[in-house]
Design a protein around this motif. Structure first.
Motif, PDB file in Angstrom:
ATOM      1  N   SER A   1       0.828  -1.210   0.000  1.00 13.71           N
ATOM      2  CA  SER A   1       0.000   0.000   0.000  1.00 13.71           C
ATOM      3  C   SER A   1       0.860   1.256   0.000  1.00 13.71           C
ATOM      4  O   SER A   1       0.484   2.277  -0.599  1.00 13.71           O
ATOM      5  CB  SER A   1      -0.918  -0.008   1.223  1.00 13.71           C
ATOM      6  OG  SER A   1      -0.149   0.023   2.420  1.00 13.71           O
ATOM      7  N   ILE A   2       2.021   1.201   0.628  1.00 14.80           N
ATOM      8  CA  ILE A   2       2.927   2.361   0.634  1.00 14.80           C
ATOM      9  C   ILE A   2       3.461   2.621  -0.770  1.00 14.80           C
ATOM     10  O   ILE A   2       3.489   3.769  -1.245  1.00 14.80           O
ATOM     11  CB  ILE A   2       4.075   2.126   1.634  1.00 14.80           C
ATOM     12  CG1 ILE A   2       3.536   2.058   3.074  1.00 14.80           C
ATOM     13  CG2 ILE A   2       5.134   3.217   1.528  1.00 14.80           C
ATOM     14  CD1 ILE A   2       4.541   1.600   4.091  1.00 14.80           C
TER      15      ILE A   2
ATOM     16  N   LYS B   1       2.035   1.773  -3.504  1.00 11.17           N
ATOM     17  CA  LYS B   1       0.905   2.226  -4.331  1.00 11.17           C
ATOM     18  C   LYS B   1       0.738   3.739  -4.213  1.00 11.17           C
ATOM     19  O   LYS B   1       0.498   4.441  -5.204  1.00 11.17           O
ATOM     20  CB  LYS B   1      -0.373   1.505  -3.895  1.00 11.17           C
ATOM     21  CG  LYS B   1      -1.584   1.863  -4.741  1.00 11.17           C
ATOM     22  CD  LYS B   1      -2.814   1.126  -4.241  1.00 11.17           C
ATOM     23  CE  LYS B   1      -4.040   1.538  -5.056  1.00 11.17           C
ATOM     24  NZ  LYS B   1      -5.277   0.887  -4.574  1.00 11.17           N
ATOM     25  N   GLN B   2       0.855   4.263  -2.976  1.00  6.24           N
ATOM     26  CA  GLN B   2       0.755   5.708  -2.782  1.00  6.24           C
ATOM     27  C   GLN B   2       1.889   6.441  -3.501  1.00  6.24           C
ATOM     28  O   GLN B   2       1.704   7.553  -4.000  1.00  6.24           O
ATOM     29  CB  GLN B   2       0.799   6.033  -1.284  1.00  6.24           C
ATOM     30  CG  GLN B   2      -0.387   5.508  -0.486  1.00  6.24           C
ATOM     31  CD  GLN B   2      -1.679   6.182  -0.901  1.00  6.24           C
ATOM     32  OE1 GLN B   2      -1.714   7.363  -1.214  1.00  6.24           O
ATOM     33  NE2 GLN B   2      -2.758   5.406  -0.929  1.00  6.24           N
TER      34      GLN B   2
ATOM     35  N   LEU C   1       0.993   6.753  -7.107  1.00  7.48           N
ATOM     36  CA  LEU C   1      -0.032   7.789  -7.281  1.00  7.48           C
ATOM     37  C   LEU C   1       0.497   9.185  -6.960  1.00  7.48           C
ATOM     38  O   LEU C   1      -0.259  10.155  -7.035  1.00  7.48           O
ATOM     39  CB  LEU C   1      -1.242   7.482  -6.379  1.00  7.48           C
ATOM     40  CG  LEU C   1      -2.011   6.198  -6.693  1.00  7.48           C
ATOM     41  CD1 LEU C   1      -3.072   5.935  -5.635  1.00  7.48           C
ATOM     42  CD2 LEU C   1      -2.660   6.275  -8.076  1.00  7.48           C
ATOM     43  N   GLN C   2       1.796   9.258  -6.563  1.00 10.63           N
ATOM     44  CA  GLN C   2       2.456  10.510  -6.207  1.00 10.63           C
ATOM     45  C   GLN C   2       1.794  11.208  -5.026  1.00 10.63           C
ATOM     46  O   GLN C   2       1.779  12.438  -4.928  1.00 10.63           O
ATOM     47  CB  GLN C   2       2.536  11.453  -7.418  1.00 10.63           C
ATOM     48  CG  GLN C   2       3.369  10.895  -8.553  1.00 10.63           C
ATOM     49  CD  GLN C   2       3.572  11.892  -9.681  1.00 10.63           C
ATOM     50  OE1 GLN C   2       3.021  12.995  -9.636  1.00 10.63           O
ATOM     51  NE2 GLN C   2       4.345  11.512 -10.690  1.00 10.63           N
ATOM     52  N   GLU C   3       1.231  10.408  -4.114  1.00 12.70           N
ATOM     53  CA  GLU C   3       0.696  10.932  -2.861  1.00 12.70           C
ATOM     54  C   GLU C   3       1.821  10.869  -1.830  1.00 12.70           C
ATOM     55  O   GLU C   3       1.903   9.971  -1.003  1.00 12.70           O
ATOM     56  CB  GLU C   3      -0.517  10.097  -2.410  1.00 12.70           C
ATOM     57  CG  GLU C   3      -1.689  10.152  -3.351  1.00 12.70           C
ATOM     58  CD  GLU C   3      -2.394  11.513  -3.298  1.00 12.70           C
ATOM     59  OE1 GLU C   3      -2.193  12.249  -2.298  1.00 12.70           O
ATOM     60  OE2 GLU C   3      -3.117  11.833  -4.251  1.00 12.70           O
ATOM     61  N   TRP C   4       2.714  11.885  -1.885  1.00 10.30           N
ATOM     62  CA  TRP C   4       3.948  11.803  -1.118  1.00 10.30           C
ATOM     63  C   TRP C   4       3.692  11.845   0.390  1.00 10.30           C
ATOM     64  O   TRP C   4       4.262  11.055   1.146  1.00 10.30           O
ATOM     65  CB  TRP C   4       4.890  12.949  -1.510  1.00 10.30           C
ATOM     66  CG  TRP C   4       5.050  13.147  -2.979  1.00 10.30           C
ATOM     67  CD1 TRP C   4       4.721  14.245  -3.700  1.00 10.30           C
ATOM     68  CD2 TRP C   4       5.580  12.208  -3.929  1.00 10.30           C
ATOM     69  NE1 TRP C   4       5.008  14.077  -5.035  1.00 10.30           N
ATOM     70  CE2 TRP C   4       5.553  12.812  -5.207  1.00 10.30           C
ATOM     71  CE3 TRP C   4       6.079  10.913  -3.834  1.00 10.30           C
ATOM     72  CZ2 TRP C   4       5.987  12.196  -6.363  1.00 10.30           C
ATOM     73  CZ3 TRP C   4       6.527  10.284  -4.990  1.00 10.30           C
ATOM     74  CH2 TRP C   4       6.481  10.909  -6.231  1.00 10.30           C
TER      75      TRP C   4
ATOM     76  N   SER D   1       0.994  11.054   2.145  1.00  7.32           N
ATOM     77  CA  SER D   1       0.351   9.829   2.609  1.00  7.32           C
ATOM     78  C   SER D   1       1.351   8.674   2.687  1.00  7.32           C
ATOM     79  O   SER D   1       1.331   7.875   3.627  1.00  7.32           O
ATOM     80  CB  SER D   1      -0.807   9.476   1.664  1.00  7.32           C
ATOM     81  OG  SER D   1      -1.396   8.260   2.039  1.00  7.32           O
ATOM     82  N   ALA D   2       2.225   8.596   1.682  1.00  9.91           N
ATOM     83  CA  ALA D   2       3.227   7.520   1.671  1.00  9.91           C
ATOM     84  C   ALA D   2       4.190   7.659   2.852  1.00  9.91           C
ATOM     85  O   ALA D   2       4.563   6.666   3.501  1.00  9.91           O
ATOM     86  CB  ALA D   2       4.003   7.541   0.352  1.00  9.91           C
TER      87      ALA D   2
ATOM     88  N   LEU E   1       2.359   6.564   6.111  1.00  7.88           N
ATOM     89  CA  LEU E   1       2.228   5.105   6.191  1.00  7.88           C
ATOM     90  C   LEU E   1       3.575   4.443   6.487  1.00  7.88           C
ATOM     91  O   LEU E   1       3.655   3.486   7.257  1.00  7.88           O
ATOM     92  CB  LEU E   1       1.644   4.556   4.882  1.00  7.88           C
ATOM     93  CG  LEU E   1       0.180   4.885   4.597  1.00  7.88           C
ATOM     94  CD1 LEU E   1      -0.213   4.400   3.211  1.00  7.88           C
ATOM     95  CD2 LEU E   1      -0.733   4.259   5.639  1.00  7.88           C
TER      96      LEU E   1
END
Length: 920
Positions: free
Chosen positions: A750-751, A753-754, A757-760, A762-763, A766
């Motif tokens: 899941s990390i 995956k973030q 998606l370039q969701e820095w 959130s990554a 997590l």
């Protein structure tokens, strides 16, 4: 706060006893230090102490030819098989008697151990897992006295054993028809070393009286013939005959009558191996005290190195016995010598001085030179950035150690008596030390010199020391006059003598935030002196027993005091009220000395904590004293959090709680029975309260104790000066898995995956919840450089501190300097106000960040200076070449002009001649 501290390194001691060994590549020295093993990397200039320990002091170490495993044997014969790759213990074994030497065969299949008058050959542990790693192959008898040394032939067919009975024995590692054993004499003292020549059975033997014998064999290694076993119809008969032959060989060896070995009736055309003495040489000796103590031989270069009891060593080339070099390294006995695989470096160990040297004999220079404190260490201090540790010892020396490399880089020897206390100033570039010689000295770490010496009007023995936060005031307490002396660091003048204590001053400590000095004394008081108000007593704290140690909490709001009754009391420094106490006597668990006539339980009633310090966050205290245990207590809950056993070495006194029944006789303990005179008055029982042993005693055993404790300013480690040395315990994040707010959705998948998606943000959140170092590093280094400011601004407050601590950790070792500096700058700029409110809790993180930046600053400044000089040199060189080219081009132009002028004049003369002809 985390309490998962693990043993990290041993500083302050580099060699005690036993044999030195080099690694396979020859770039590291393996040295036994007490009951531990230290590895000194000579290329990278670092040291590492393996996290394994024996029950007593190590006497010999055998390293396998491939350098993957080592066999470590202690004084009682207990052995450990240690992996030098994983630093783990693979197998335990006990030889039941002291082992004199151990040596692997060159092919790595077998190893020989000598104990008493026997040589035991074992199958070496292989890569396959076995129930018993040490399988006995053969036992070799022959010498009448203890065996001392071993050497193998290059093809592992034979080995030679030296003995104290002045004889040398050559044994066959297999059943050779023409060599079972061969005994050599020719010496008048015990054999110190015996060595085979390269690819030969020729021998060199060296004895303690300085005699070298050269032995020549009439048989080459290829001339050894295997004994053929007789054909028998049944396997049982073969085994029985084999056992009978072994028994015959053993009996022959025990009788010792046979000089040259023979295996029954010799076969036709099989000639037994014979030796003859080719030559005999004598070392130059200065008397009976100058015994030859150790020797080593390097076969490819034919270099023999010998060490003597007077501290002299010789290099000879064999077999001609040509002296190459002779040097004295100290006035102490050289205990061990080793040569690395290339033959360039020679390692020397002096057990008397605790000294380890590596010498390059071709360039005649030292590659490595380290020495620990000659006697016990008394105190230690961390530098403000945690990079250095200063130690003071009973030998009068102040040493400064690098915590990263574990090596000492400067030693100050100006004190003429025991150093009782050392401390750093707030800048970190000045060390101040107090001594029993009546002086307090300040040392400069820039120029490595003693630039200030503070003395008292009348001689006094200074037992404690403190420097204020501005590094302007230096104070020291005297143990004989009960006074505190105050000096100015700038001028060196004595400002004031503070009197009032009615007993020896045991400890001094300045408040980190105010100009207040706390002094603990044996008069059962702690006095607070105001440095701004005419040095008057501000408050007096009354204790229930003699005060031994006092320390301030990092925020200056609380005091911790240890007293003689084993208590740790906590006081509010503002209103002088006691806020709590810990009864720690039952946590000391003192062992029983060999000469004690009372039990350990009764002896522990008189013990106490002699040193105490706060952790970096101020939530817990670290306490140690006359015990092998160091305790961490929670201040708020006043309860024990964790105990650390700093040593399990039974070679120290007061380690065991109960007497050993094997040492009990009908007259009492064996330690209390004198072995000499019959009157029984020869055993000296130490007086009550005596902490240090008598060095001149015949039965000297140092007592295990902790003399000083300090937490690192970064909070990641703590250090203790003990009888064993300077022990460093640190947090090992790679082993401890400590997740935060973990649930089923937080997975590496899941990390990542973030990240896709370039969701820095959130990554990162997590990754810090999972708290795996490799994953956090991957996520952080995936964030684009231009997005760092955006990510930092959107990060939740709870993760800012965690990220800042992780950045400080990565910055120390990473090569991405600008990247991590950008992270640190944005976190501090965007969340500065919130972090300021929690400055006390964040102090260890900020100091770790400062330490990392300081390391890079030092390295880069040196590199920039070096590059600047290189650029200047290149610029000057280019200018010089340009000037030469310009001068050369000018000369060429002048030459061309001259040629043109000559050509023009010639052309004009020819033209004028033609015109004259036409006119005529």
């Amino acid at each position: 706060m985390k309490f998962a501290y693990r043993f990290s390194n041993l500083l302050g001691a580099v060699y005690r006893q036993g044999n030195l060994s080099f690694s396979k590549d020859g770039n590291a020295v393996i040295s036994p230090v007490g009951n531990r093993i230290s590895v000194f990397d000579l290329k990278n200039n670092t040291s590492e102490t393996l996290p394994v320990s024996t029950s007593k002091n190590i006497t010999c170490v055998g390293v396998s030819p491939d350098g993957s495993v080592a066999i470590v044997v202690d004084e009682d014969g207990a052995a450990l098989l240690v992996s030098l790759v994983t630093r783990a213990v693979l197998h335990h074994f006990h030889f039941h008697k002291p082992v004199n030497s151990i040596r692997f065969s060159p092919d790595g299949r077998k190893f020989v151990v000598t104990k008493d008058n026997v040589a035991l050959m074992y199958h070496a542990p292989g890569k396959q897992r076995k129930f018993n790693a040490f399988v006995l192959d053969k036992s070799y008898y022959g010498p009448y006295d203890e065996t001392t040394c071993i050497d193998w032939t290059d093809d592992s067919k034979c080995f030679v054993v030296g003995s104290k009975d002045m004889s040398t024995w050559v044994f066959g590692a297999e059943r050779w028809a023409n060599l079972i054993y061969y005994s050599l004499g020719g010496h008048k003292d015990m054999i110190v070393g015996c060595f085979f020549e390269k690819d030969s059975l020729d021998l060199y033997t060296v004895s303690q009286d300085g005699t070298l014998c050269v032995w020549e064999s009439d048989t080459e290694l290829d001339g050894l013939v295997l004994k053929k076993s007789r054909d028998k119809p049944e396997l049982l008969k073969q085994r029985e005959e084999g056992e009978e032959e072994e028994e015959e060989e053993r009996l022959e060896g025990e009788e010792g009558e046979v000089i040259r070995g023979k295996a029954g009736p010799p076969k036709e055309n099989t000639k037994n191996v014979r030796y003859k003495q080719r030559s005999k040489h004598f070392f130059n000796k200065e008397g009976d005290f100058n015994n030859l103590t150790t020797a080593a031989y390097h076969k490819p270069t034919h270099i023999l190195v010998t060490g003597f009891a007077s501290g002299i060593f010789h290099l000879h080339e064999l077999p001609e016995f040509n002296l190459i070099h002779s040097l004295s390294i100290s006035d102490q006995r050289i205990a061990s010598v080793a040569i690395n695989s290339s033959g360039d470096w020679i390692g020397f160990g002096c057990s008397g001085m605790g000294q380890l040297l590596v010498w390059e004999w071709q360039s005649e220079s030292y590659v490595f030179k380290q020495q620990g404190h000659f006697n016990n260490m008394a105190s230690l201090a961390y530098s403000p950035d945690g990079q250095y540790v200063a130690t003071g010892g009973d030998d009068g020396k102040v040493k400064v150690w690098n915590t990263n490399s574990g090596l000492c880089f400067v030693t100050f020897t100006e004190h003429s008596s025991s150093v009782t206390n050392v401390t750093f100033t707030s800048s970190g570039f000045v060390i101040v030390s107090a001594s029993l010689d009546g002086t307090v000295r300040a040392f400069d770490l820039h120029r490595y010199r003693n630039f200030r010496t503070f003395t008292s009007p009348r001689p006094a023995q200074f037992s404690t020391l403190a420097v204020d936060s501005s590094a302007e005031l230096v104070c020291a307490g005297a143990q004989d006059s009960f006074e505190i002396f105050l000096w100015s660091m700038q001028t060196g003048r004595l400002l004031e003598v503070l009197g009032g204590h009615e007993g020896p001053v045991s400890c001094l400590c300045f408040s980190p935030v105010q100009s207040i000095l706390a002094s603990a004394s044996w008069d059962r008081t702690v006095r607070l002196w105001d440095m701004l108000d005419s040095w008057q007593v501000k408050e007096t704290l009354h204790l229930t027993s003699d005060g031994l140690s006092v320390t301030y909490r990092p925020d200056g709001q609380e005091l911790a005091v240890t007293s003689l009754n084993g208590e740790i009391s906590f006081w509010n420094s503002q209103n002088a009220t006691q806020t709590g106490s810990i009864a720690g006597r039952h946590d000391l668990e003192m062992g029983r000395k060999e000469t004690d006539k009372i039990t350990a339980k009764q002896s522990a009633k008189g013990k106490s904590f002699t040193c105490v310090c706060y952790s970096a966050d101020g939530e817990s205290v670290l306490a140690g004293g006359q015990s092998k245990f160091v305790c961490i207590y929670n201040v708020k809950e006043t309860m024990l959090m964790k105990k650390f056993e700093i040593s399990c070495n039974l070679s120290f006194d007061a380690m065991e709680e109960f007497l050993d029944r094997r040492k009990m006789t009908e007259f009492g303990s064996l330690a209390l029975v004198d072995e000499g005179a019959g009157d029984g008055d020869g055993v000296n029982i130490s007086l009550p309260g005596v902490r240090k042993g008598d060095m001149s005693s015949r039965h000297f055993k140092p007592e295990i104790k902790v003399t000083s404790l300090r937490f690192s300013p970064t909070g990641r480690s703590w250090a203790a000066t003990t009888t064993e040395g300077l022990l460093v315990y640190s947090l090992d994040g790679s082993i401890v898995f400590d997740p935060y707010d973990l649930d089923l959705d937080v997975t590496p998948a899941s990390i990542r995956k973030q990240l896709r998606l370039q969701e820095w943000t959130s990554a990162i959140v997590l990754a810090f919840r999972l708290n795996e170092k490799a994953l956090k590093l991957e996520v952080l280094e995936t964030v684009p450089h231009e997005q760092i400011a955006v990510v930092c601004s959107s990060l939740p407050d709870i993760y800012v501190e965690k990220l800042l601590g992780f950045v400080a950790l990565c910055l120390e070792k990473s090569g991405h300097l600008q990247f991590y500096m950008t992270w640190a700058q944005n976190l501090l700029m965007l969340h500065g106000q919130k972090l300021k409110n929690r400055s006390g809790a964040l102090l260890p993180t900020l100091q770790a960040l400062q330490k990392s930046i300081q390391i890079h600053f030092d390295n880069l400044s040196k590199l920039c200076d070096f590059n600047m000089y290189n650029i200047r040199y290149a610029e000057a060189l280019s200018k010089q070449r340009g000037m030469k080219r310009a001068a050369a081009s000018e000369e060429e132009e002048e030459e061309e002009e001259e040629e043109d002028d000559e050509g023009l004049s010639e052309g004009m003369s020819e033209a004028s001649f033609e015109e004259a002809e036409m006119i005529l």
